[in-house]
Design a protein around this motif. Structure first.
Motif, PDB file in Angstrom:
ATOM      1  N   PHE A 208       0.843  -1.197   0.000  1.00 21.40           N
ATOM      2  CA  PHE A 208       0.000   0.000   0.000  1.00 21.40           C
ATOM      3  C   PHE A 208       0.877   1.245   0.000  1.00 21.40           C
ATOM      4  O   PHE A 208       1.835   1.340   0.784  1.00 21.40           O
ATOM      5  N   PHE A 209       0.529   2.195  -0.852  1.00 20.60           N
ATOM      6  CA  PHE A 209       1.288   3.444  -0.930  1.00 20.60           C
ATOM      7  C   PHE A 209       0.361   4.613  -0.582  1.00 20.60           C
ATOM      8  O   PHE A 209      -0.789   4.667  -1.020  1.00 20.60           O
ATOM      9  N   ASP A 210       0.887   5.551   0.194  1.00 23.67           N
ATOM     10  CA  ASP A 210       0.140   6.757   0.542  1.00 23.67           C
ATOM     11  C   ASP A 210       1.071   7.949   0.379  1.00 23.67           C
ATOM     12  O   ASP A 210       2.309   7.810   0.427  1.00 23.67           O
ATOM     13  N   ALA A 211       0.482   9.134   0.170  1.00 26.23           N
ATOM     14  CA  ALA A 211       1.306  10.314  -0.083  1.00 26.23           C
ATOM     15  C   ALA A 211       0.534  11.571   0.282  1.00 26.23           C
ATOM     16  O   ALA A 211      -0.705  11.581   0.341  1.00 26.23           O
ATOM     17  N   ARG A 212       1.275  12.642   0.525  1.00 25.55           N
ATOM     18  CA  ARG A 212       0.725  13.974   0.722  1.00 25.55           C
ATOM     19  C   ARG A 212       1.663  14.989   0.066  1.00 25.55           C
ATOM     20  O   ARG A 212       2.890  14.870   0.148  1.00 25.55           O
ATOM     21  N   TRP A 213       1.070  15.999  -0.555  1.00 30.09           N
ATOM     22  CA  TRP A 213       1.835  17.136  -1.066  1.00 30.09           C
ATOM     23  C   TRP A 213       1.081  18.381  -0.631  1.00 30.09           C
ATOM     24  O   TRP A 213      -0.104  18.540  -0.912  1.00 30.09           O
ATOM     25  N   GLY A 239       5.247  13.985   1.553  1.00 26.95           N
ATOM     26  CA  GLY A 239       5.410  12.787   2.364  1.00 26.95           C
ATOM     27  C   GLY A 239       4.988  11.555   1.599  1.00 26.95           C
ATOM     28  O   GLY A 239       4.018  11.588   0.824  1.00 26.95           O
ATOM     29  N   LEU A 240       5.697  10.441   1.802  1.00 23.92           N
ATOM     30  CA  LEU A 240       5.410   9.172   1.126  1.00 23.92           C
ATOM     31  C   LEU A 240       5.514   8.048   2.140  1.00 23.92           C
ATOM     32  O   LEU A 240       6.417   8.053   2.997  1.00 23.92           O
ATOM     33  N   THR A 241       4.607   7.065   2.060  1.00 22.29           N
ATOM     34  CA  THR A 241       4.708   5.875   2.897  1.00 22.29           C
ATOM     35  C   THR A 241       4.453   4.626   2.074  1.00 22.29           C
ATOM     36  O   THR A 241       3.743   4.653   1.050  1.00 22.29           O
ATOM     37  N   TRP A 242       5.005   3.534   2.537  1.00 22.93           N
ATOM     38  CA  TRP A 242       4.767   2.208   1.973  1.00 22.93           C
ATOM     39  C   TRP A 242       4.421   1.267   3.111  1.00 22.93           C
ATOM     40  O   TRP A 242       5.116   1.239   4.145  1.00 22.93           O
ATOM     41  N   THR A 243       3.340   0.503   2.950  1.00 22.11           N
ATOM     42  CA  THR A 243       2.915  -0.487   3.932  1.00 22.11           C
ATOM     43  C   THR A 243       2.990  -1.869   3.315  1.00 22.11           C
ATOM     44  O   THR A 243       2.527  -2.087   2.184  1.00 22.11           O
ATOM     45  N   GLY A 253       8.296   5.278   5.792  1.00 24.57           N
ATOM     46  CA  GLY A 253       7.994   6.489   5.040  1.00 24.57           C
ATOM     47  C   GLY A 253       9.079   7.519   5.136  1.00 24.57           C
ATOM     48  O   GLY A 253      10.077   7.359   5.859  1.00 24.57           O
ATOM     49  N   MET A 254       8.892   8.589   4.398  1.00 22.11           N
ATOM     50  CA  MET A 254       9.807   9.716   4.427  1.00 22.11           C
ATOM     51  C   MET A 254       9.008  10.988   4.212  1.00 22.11           C
ATOM     52  O   MET A 254       7.902  10.971   3.659  1.00 22.11           O
ATOM     53  N   ALA A 255       9.564  12.104   4.669  1.00 20.67           N
ATOM     54  CA  ALA A 255       8.909  13.401   4.488  1.00 20.67           C
ATOM     55  C   ALA A 255       9.975  14.477   4.400  1.00 20.67           C
ATOM     56  O   ALA A 255      11.050  14.362   4.997  1.00 20.67           O
ATOM     57  N   ARG A 256       9.663  15.502   3.637  1.00 23.07           N
ATOM     58  CA  ARG A 256      10.544  16.662   3.545  1.00 23.07           C
ATOM     59  C   ARG A 256       9.700  17.922   3.538  1.00 23.07           C
ATOM     60  O   ARG A 256       8.611  17.942   2.943  1.00 23.07           O
TER      61      ARG A 256
END
Length: 514
Positions: A208-213, A239-243, A253-256
């Protein structure tokens, strides 16, 4: 309480709750009122029942993760209510928030900082954050009571081909932390921003992939400086995540986040892609160098949450830096340069009598300067040379509630039932240690530098929550000593003339049932 319940359900392996996302906001956590996106669209709407929050601090301000409400000394409260509506793919949340704070007086900082803040700073701005550690973090929000209406958790969005695009002023919480989120939390008022995200985490054969911009505008508080030309900053966040697709319960995940001075909202829009740009090393100059060069600054983090539903256990961590390494060799030599981190765990025991469970929590957040300051000049977390207000909105930290250069240790034990919980916790917070450690205090014969110089809170607390027929209640009562308030004893020890105060804080939240 809803976010906490969702997390506990995920910890117990409740598949009906879906994937527990590490990017959370009011609009993303609330399901649609109706699945009505076809040609015969109808308007659906509902009232959002009010949520009221009351706080009282006996002697000193104590405000952590309170959003638009700054809880100074005395009584503070907030009220959030409104309406939500949907028409086909369009969703609207109108959830304004009214806040009140008595903002009673208390003795101001009396130990003279060295160096002194610039003459352009207002009287209530932080006296310890000048030059190389500049930030808009007032120790008190003026000298009068505060009454203000905020747009609160409001948003307007449209679902388009599996993506959600919108504008909002709602708070976001990114990452696995329960008490402190390093990149963005609900500690400060929500800021106006554009956002893009998937309608739900994307399911693929690989997981599962999730993201925010997010692209938004940060505002200066009324208590920082006298310059009206620098009141806005842009922020660009990704921000990006992988489950894992298996039942391993692992999410990484990671975020900048990149922020910079902005002249107006048009400038903010032009900064939308700053999150993909190099910002250099704006804080890598000596602390006593007072030169400020406007430009971009950044935070970047890696995080994970690993849940074991069969055991009722989860562990999580977030590791972040304010600088990207100059090279592989630089990273291998100084991996901890400019780092901050949160480590945490949560355990929910097996059901006992009447399905009651014990819950244990622990979280440790460290944002003090790394030991690499001995070899390379660095700034302090959330402060900045490039954007003098730092990483704040309206005078409060966008990230961890404890603030720049601080550290926190938290442990808690609760008894949890289906409709109520009750628990005890201990929390130690060392406030603004970076600012204190860079003060140029003179040595006094017969004393040594050490234990009596630091501003530290040692807190005990009772907390609880209950679902009743009339609504949901939660409370939090904290009492404990704050030692050497505002660094009144600059040292050395054992010569001590600092101020120790026992502060008490009580918070009660209520939201009625439908």
């Amino acid at each position: 309480m809803a976010d906490e319940t969702s997390r506990l359900n995920a910890l117990l392996g409740d598949s009906a709750s879906g994937v527990f996302t590490l990017f959370r906001s009011v609009s993303s956590l609330n399901p649609r009122l109706a699945n009505d996106t076809g040609p015969t669209r109808r308007l659906h709407w509902s009232l959002v029942l009010p949520e009221a929050r009351h706080t009282h601090n006996s002697l000193l301000p104590f405000s952590l993760n309170d959003g638009a409400l700054w809880t100074g000394r005395g009584t503070s409260w907030s009220l959030t209510t409104g309406v939500r509506a949907e028409w086909g793919p369009v969703r609207l949340f109108v959830l304004p928030e009214f806040t009140y704070a008595a903002n009673d007086s208390f003795p101001p900082p009396s130990a003279p900082p060295n160096p002194l803040p610039p003459a352009s700073r207002r009287p209530y701005s932080s006296p310890w954050h000048a030059n190389g550690q500049s930030i808009d973090l007032p120790y008190r929000f003026g000298n009068q009571r505060i009454q203000q209406l905020w747009p609160g958790q409001s948003s307007l969005s449209i679902d388009w081909r599996g993506a959600v695009l919108g504008i909002s002023t709602e708070n976001e919480w990114w990452g696995p932390g329960i008490r402190n989120a390093l990149i963005v939390s609900n500690n400060a008022p929500g800021f106006e921003h554009f956002f893009a995200r998937p309608a739900r985490p994307l399911r693929t054969r690989f997981g599962f992939f999730d993201a925010r911009w997010i692209v938004g505008a940060l505002q200066e508080s009324r208590y920082f400086d006298y310059d009206p030309a620098n009141d806005m900053r842009s922020v660009s966040m990704l921000g990006l995540t992988w489950t894992s697709p298996s039942d391993s319960g692992l999410t990484v995940g990671m975020a900048r986040s990149v922020f910079a001075p902005a002249a107006n909202r048009r400038h903010v829009l032009r900064s939308a892609f700053d999150v993909f740009r190099d910002v250099g090393h704006p804080n890598a100059r000596p602390y006593l160098d007072s030169v400020i060069t406007p430009g971009r600054d950044q935070l970047i983090s890696l995080f994970f949450r690993w849940a074991f539903p069969k055991d009722g256990f989860e562990t999580y961590a977030e590791w972040a830096r304010t600088e990207i390494p100059r090279s592989v060799r630089d990273f291998l030599l100084y991996p901890n340069h400019t780092q901050g981190y949160t480590l945490g765990l949560q355990w929910l025991g097996e059901p006992g009598a009447r399905n009651g469970r014990l819950r244990a929590q622990g979280e440790f957040t460290f944002l003090e300067q790394s030991t690499t300051y001995r070899y390379r000049d660095i700034g302090s977390w959330y402060t900045s040379r490039a954007a003098v207000q730092g990483y704040t909105n309206r005078g409060q930290s966008l990230g961890a509630a404890i603030g720049p250069g601080s550290a926190s240790q938290f442990i808690g034990l609760d008894y949890v039932r289906t409709n109520w919980r009750l628990g005890y916790y201990f929390n130690r917070i060392q406030w603004l240690e970076d600012a204190h450690s860079q003060q140029d205090y003179p040595d006094i014969p017969g004393g040594t530098r050490g234990w009596c110089e630091h501003d530290v809170s040692l807190l005990n607390g009772l907390r609880g929550a209950a679902r009743t027929r009339i609504g949901n209640f939660s409370f939090d009562y904290t009492t404990g000593w704050r030692l050497n308030v505002f660094f009144e004893n600059p040292g050395p020890c054992p010569i001590s003339f600092g101020r120790d105060q026992r502060n008490k804080s009580f918070q009660l939240t209520f939201s009625p049932s439908r």
